[in-house]
Design a protein around this motif. Structure first.
Motif, PDB file in Angstrom:
ATOM      1  N   GLU A 153      -2.243   1.465  11.026  1.00 31.36           N
ATOM      2  CA  GLU A 153      -2.471   1.400  12.489  1.00 31.36           C
ATOM      3  C   GLU A 153      -2.562   0.097  12.896  1.00 31.36           C
ATOM      4  O   GLU A 153      -2.650  -0.278  14.127  1.00 31.36           O
ATOM      5  CB  GLU A 153      -3.965   2.160  12.392  1.00 31.36           C
ATOM      6  CG  GLU A 153      -3.946   3.637  12.052  1.00 31.36           C
ATOM      7  CD  GLU A 153      -5.016   4.213  11.981  1.00 31.36           C
ATOM      8  OE1 GLU A 153      -6.292   3.544  12.096  1.00 31.36           O
ATOM      9  OE2 GLU A 153      -5.378   5.496  11.571  1.00 31.36           O
ATOM     10  N   GLU A 205      -3.342   3.962   5.399  1.00 35.89           N
ATOM     11  CA  GLU A 205      -3.437   4.356   7.001  1.00 35.89           C
ATOM     12  C   GLU A 205      -3.944   3.225   7.749  1.00 35.89           C
ATOM     13  O   GLU A 205      -3.392   3.121   8.897  1.00 35.89           O
ATOM     14  CB  GLU A 205      -4.083   5.857   6.920  1.00 35.89           C
ATOM     15  CG  GLU A 205      -3.258   6.793   6.205  1.00 35.89           C
ATOM     16  CD  GLU A 205      -4.387   8.192   6.182  1.00 35.89           C
ATOM     17  OE1 GLU A 205      -5.321   8.112   6.459  1.00 35.89           O
ATOM     18  OE2 GLU A 205      -3.692   9.144   5.864  1.00 35.89           O
ATOM     19  N   ARG A 206      -5.200   2.891   7.111  1.00 39.20           N
ATOM     20  CA  ARG A 206      -5.806   1.854   8.112  1.00 39.20           C
ATOM     21  C   ARG A 206      -4.842   0.693   8.629  1.00 39.20           C
ATOM     22  O   ARG A 206      -4.797   0.096   9.450  1.00 39.20           O
ATOM     23  CB  ARG A 206      -6.951   1.170   7.371  1.00 39.20           C
ATOM     24  CG  ARG A 206      -7.791   0.054   8.062  1.00 39.20           C
ATOM     25  CD  ARG A 206      -8.795  -0.536   7.214  1.00 39.20           C
ATOM     26  NE  ARG A 206      -8.282  -0.981   5.912  1.00 39.20           N
ATOM     27  CZ  ARG A 206      -8.458  -0.780   4.837  1.00 39.20           C
ATOM     28  NH1 ARG A 206      -9.104   0.265   4.345  1.00 39.20           N
ATOM     29  NH2 ARG A 206      -7.967  -1.622   3.816  1.00 39.20           N
ATOM     30  N   ASP A 227      -6.032   6.569  -4.332  1.00 39.47           N
ATOM     31  CA  ASP A 227      -7.327   5.824  -3.733  1.00 39.47           C
ATOM     32  C   ASP A 227      -6.957   4.946  -2.655  1.00 39.47           C
ATOM     33  O   ASP A 227      -7.897   4.461  -2.357  1.00 39.47           O
ATOM     34  CB  ASP A 227      -8.046   5.289  -4.964  1.00 39.47           C
ATOM     35  CG  ASP A 227      -7.418   4.424  -6.009  1.00 39.47           C
ATOM     36  OD1 ASP A 227      -6.111   4.761  -5.961  1.00 39.47           O
ATOM     37  OD2 ASP A 227      -7.824   3.496  -6.459  1.00 39.47           O
ATOM     38  N   TYR A 249       1.022  -1.075  -0.114  1.00 40.52           N
ATOM     39  CA  TYR A 249       0.042  -0.038   0.186  1.00 40.52           C
ATOM     40  C   TYR A 249       0.983   1.212   0.208  1.00 40.52           C
ATOM     41  O   TYR A 249       0.545   2.116  -0.646  1.00 40.52           O
ATOM     42  CB  TYR A 249      -0.971  -0.091   1.141  1.00 40.52           C
ATOM     43  CG  TYR A 249      -2.029  -0.748   1.074  1.00 40.52           C
ATOM     44  CD1 TYR A 249      -2.967  -0.832  -0.140  1.00 40.52           C
ATOM     45  CD2 TYR A 249      -2.597  -1.515   2.172  1.00 40.52           C
ATOM     46  CE1 TYR A 249      -4.019  -1.673  -0.357  1.00 40.52           C
ATOM     47  CE2 TYR A 249      -3.578  -2.345   1.874  1.00 40.52           C
ATOM     48  CZ  TYR A 249      -4.602  -2.283   0.866  1.00 40.52           C
ATOM     49  OH  TYR A 249      -5.669  -3.045   0.807  1.00 40.52           O
ATOM     50  N   ILE A 257      -4.963   5.721  -0.199  1.00 43.08           N
ATOM     51  CA  ILE A 257      -4.358   6.267   1.050  1.00 43.08           C
ATOM     52  C   ILE A 257      -5.001   6.063   2.468  1.00 43.08           C
ATOM     53  O   ILE A 257      -4.308   5.600   3.094  1.00 43.08           O
ATOM     54  CB  ILE A 257      -4.370   7.985   0.622  1.00 43.08           C
ATOM     55  CG1 ILE A 257      -3.545   8.555  -0.411  1.00 43.08           C
ATOM     56  CG2 ILE A 257      -4.034   8.722   2.094  1.00 43.08           C
ATOM     57  CD1 ILE A 257      -3.889   9.873  -0.635  1.00 43.08           C
ATOM     58  N   ALA A 258      -6.265   5.922   2.287  1.00 38.95           N
ATOM     59  CA  ALA A 258      -7.073   5.257   3.623  1.00 38.95           C
ATOM     60  C   ALA A 258      -6.577   3.963   3.845  1.00 38.95           C
ATOM     61  O   ALA A 258      -6.679   3.571   4.910  1.00 38.95           O
ATOM     62  CB  ALA A 258      -8.290   5.538   3.403  1.00 38.95           C
ATOM     63  N   ALA A 259      -6.542   3.172   2.864  1.00 41.22           N
ATOM     64  CA  ALA A 259      -6.000   1.786   3.033  1.00 41.22           C
ATOM     65  C   ALA A 259      -4.628   1.531   3.607  1.00 41.22           C
ATOM     66  O   ALA A 259      -4.475   0.898   4.534  1.00 41.22           O
ATOM     67  CB  ALA A 259      -6.218   0.679   1.923  1.00 41.22           C
TER      68      ALA A 259
END
Length: 278
Positions: free
Chosen positions: A242, A238-239, A232, A222, A234-236
């Motif tokens: 974490e 970051e998730r 598209d 990622y 970026i959120a994945a």
């Protein structure tokens, strides 16, 4: 453009001393950002048929290194190099005609140059011919022949071809071998900078609990996809980050350091795109 061309200096120094001296000086000046001085030395070498000098001057005028962007001048040097038989220049010339960059769109001429490069085993040209053949773009539409060319290009290491062959293997899994082959092709493509391969690997590995390191590997791919412009994901990214433990974050950072390519600040930023089909 970066330090790749310094390698050529090692092979030229043993033959013609005066020319080799100018060649080495030109490369060192270019790498130092002293473009105008480098161009003065590169131009006579390119006029005498030095393929590498011609291709550097093509990049100089395409990107405006030390001179204004001049597509006519860029194509002059590219045309000389292509006609001398440089497969990479032939491939670039084909793309100019295919996209209408600096020349009118001419699919027939694009196919001509792609075929010349392909005959020399140029993987990227073979891949593009494969795609054009499957789609019937300037070539008689033939799915089987197109796929054969794409598989050939994958065998030669073309990242786009590796991506398509890898995805095909994952979409037609009949055994563990198919899955491993698919991941293998996608991993090779990702190593060569194919951001779509990094995106798919991130998605596939995120929930692949059979691999104990799947979270680290998913986060890594990622990260590589986002660094290559996949907005598209970026959120994945970051998730997934974490979810990592401190030890896994350390492992991730190590992997990034070992694999992430060195970027020349003179190179353009990757174009932001959506890498996962909606």
């Amino acid at each position: 453009m970066c330090k790749w061309f310094l390698v050529f200096a090692c092979f030229t120094l043993s033959s013609v001393p005066a020319v080799a001296d100018d060649w080495l000086k030109a490369l060192l000046l270019f790498d130092a950002g002293r473009y105008e001085e480098s161009i003065v030395l590169l131009t006579p070498l390119a006029e005498d048929g030095n393929l590498e000098a011609q291709e550097i001057l093509y990049a100089v005028h395409t990107h405006g290194y030390g001179v204004p962007v001049d597509h006519e001048a860029a194509l002059h040097w590219l045309d000389l190099s292509a006609k001398q038989g440089s497969a990479s220049a032939q491939d670039a010339m084909a793309h100019h005609f295919l996209r209408g960059q600096g020349v009118p769109v001419d699919v027939d001429k694009a196919v001509h140059w792609f075929r010349l490069a392909a005959r020399q085993g140029h993987a990227a040209s073979i891949y593009t011919l494969g795609v054009m053949t499957m789609e019937g773009m300037g070539i008689g539409k033939n799915y089987q022949e197109g796929w054969r060319l794409i598989q050939w290009a994958a065998d030669l290491g073309d990242p786009g071809a590796l991506f398509l062959v890898g995805v095909d293997a994952l979409n037609n899994i009949e055994s563990t071998e198919d899955f491993e082959r698919g991941l293998g092709h996608l991993t090779r493509a990702a190593k060569e900078g194919e951001r779509r391969a990094s995106a798919v690997l991130g998605i596939v590995l995120e929930d692949f609990t059979e691999d104990p390191d799947h979270r680290v590997k998913s986060a890594f791919h990622y990260h590589m996809a986002v660094a290559a412009g996949c907005i598209d994901l970026i959120a994945a990214a970051e998730r997934t980050l974490e979810r990592l433990s401190d030890d896994e974050v350390e492992q991730l950072n190590y992997n990034i350091t070992m694999w992430e390519p060195e970027v020349d600040p003179r190179d353009p930023e990757p174009e932001p795109v959506h890498c996962v089909p909606s």
